[in-house]
Write an enzyme that holds these catalytic residues in place. Structure first.
Site, short mmCIF file in Angstrom:
data_model
loop_
_atom_site.label_atom_id
_atom_site.label_comp_id
_atom_site.label_asym_id
_atom_site.label_seq_id
_atom_site.Cartn_x
_atom_site.Cartn_y
_atom_site.Cartn_z
CE LYS A 154 -4.11 -2.02 2.04
NZ LYS A 154 -5.31 -1.52 3.26
CG ASP B 105 -8.06 0.50 3.35
OD1 ASP B 105 -8.75 -0.20 3.00
OD2 ASP B 105 -6.80 0.67 3.30
#
Ligand code: ATR
Length: 288
Positions: A69, A105
């Site tokens: 990420k 997220d």
């Protein structure tokens, strides 16, 4: 030239991703929307090169998971401001000159929490405790601050909490200091460490149960098992719980909508996830 001739291609990249629940959730979403799309879980080891290959093969959108990420940000043609501030990208979309990245997220956290309050009530000004200061907690802290909460971070290594505290303008404290606080010191407690996960302190919680009481909301980001010790403790003491898979669901909903420009079938996706988790828990139980 290579181009998918029958299905539009999407997927998740990471290492490992064999246990990812995203394919079940996304393929169910494509199916109920009648879309000719396919979502695959792919393990990649040479990120830069593999991204080029996936672009060439015709992938239009990718979810990015552990451990890429942060690294993936080096290889993108554009990154949105929220993802830049969080310091992590979990979603890519193919654009003319490369891959563009965003972070869904934090959106997953916002949606999960909005769902947890009765409509008409607001999170603005609520006191939130975030337990853990790793990669996952950054999106959580960003979301809580966006929602107007007053955030404290508690972590095993105080220094890591302090670094995030400075970045996101929050208080920081060592994990063991939580013992000195009573019930209702926080309106919301979010557990972001891996403790409680199957195979990683499954019978433990980093949070003293004495912090929970009716009126408190406890959210875990661990979702295997759904009922972690943290959430069980909270429930026993009358607190409300938000399951970890909610964040997974709503970050996926935001991905679907960014890639396809249409409303995601949230209930079908929730159903697919819940059923996959039930099956997984049954398999685990029969393993013991
Ligand atoms: P990352 O998310 O960056 O990959 P991680 O190893 O998954 O890192 O850890 C995430 C968070 O969980 C960290 O805040 C970590 O605490 P430290 O900063 O002290 O490493 C916390 N954590 C991991 N295992 C823990 C444990 N057994 N007890 C308490 N906190 C733990």
């Amino acid at each position: 030239m290579i181009r998918p001739a029958q299905e539009r291609l999407f997927g998740v990249i990471g290492y490992p991703v064999g246990h990812s629940l995203s394919p079940v959730m996304m393929n169910r979403a494509f199916e109920v929307c009648g879309l000719s799309c396919r979502y695959l879980a792919m393990e990649v080891t040479e990120l830069e090169k593999d991204l080029e290959v996936l672009a060439k093969v015709g992938f239009e959108g990718l979810s990015v998971t552990v451990p890429y990420k942060e690294d993936v940000m080096k290889f993108l043609s554009g990154i949105d401001v929220n993802a830049s501030f969080i310091g992590a990208v979990n979603t890519l979309k193919r654009s003319g000159d490369g891959w563009e990245g965003i972070n869904t997220d934090w959106i997953g956290v916002v949606k999960s929490l909005e769902e947890a309050l009765p409509s008409g009530t607001s999170w603005v000004g609520k006191r939130a405790l975030v337990v853990g200061a790793g990669g996952a907690s950054r999106a959580v802290i960003f979301a809580l601050k966006k929602m107007g909460m007053d955030v404290t971070i508690a972590n095993r290594t105080l220094k890591n909490a302090e670094i995030l505290g400075e970045r996101f303008s929050c208080r920081a404290m060592p994990l063991e200091a939580l013992r000195d606080f009573g019930a209702c010191s926080w309106d919301l407690i979010v557990q972001t460490t891996p403790v409680g996960m199957k195979g990683y302190g499954e019978n433990e919680s980093p949070v003293p149960p004495s912090l929970f009481a009716p009126g408190v909301i406890a959210m875990d980001i661990v979702y295997t098992p759904r009922w972690t010790v943290f959430l069980r403790d909270a429930h026993k003491r009358g607190a409300d719980v938000v399951f970890g898979y909610k964040m997974l669901l709503y970050q996926g909903v935001a991905q679907f909508e960014w890639w396809l420009n249409e409303r995601a079938p949230v209930e079908a996706m929730r159903d697919a996830l819940e059923r996959a988790l039930e099956t997984r828990e049954r398999v685990y139980k029969s393993d013991v």
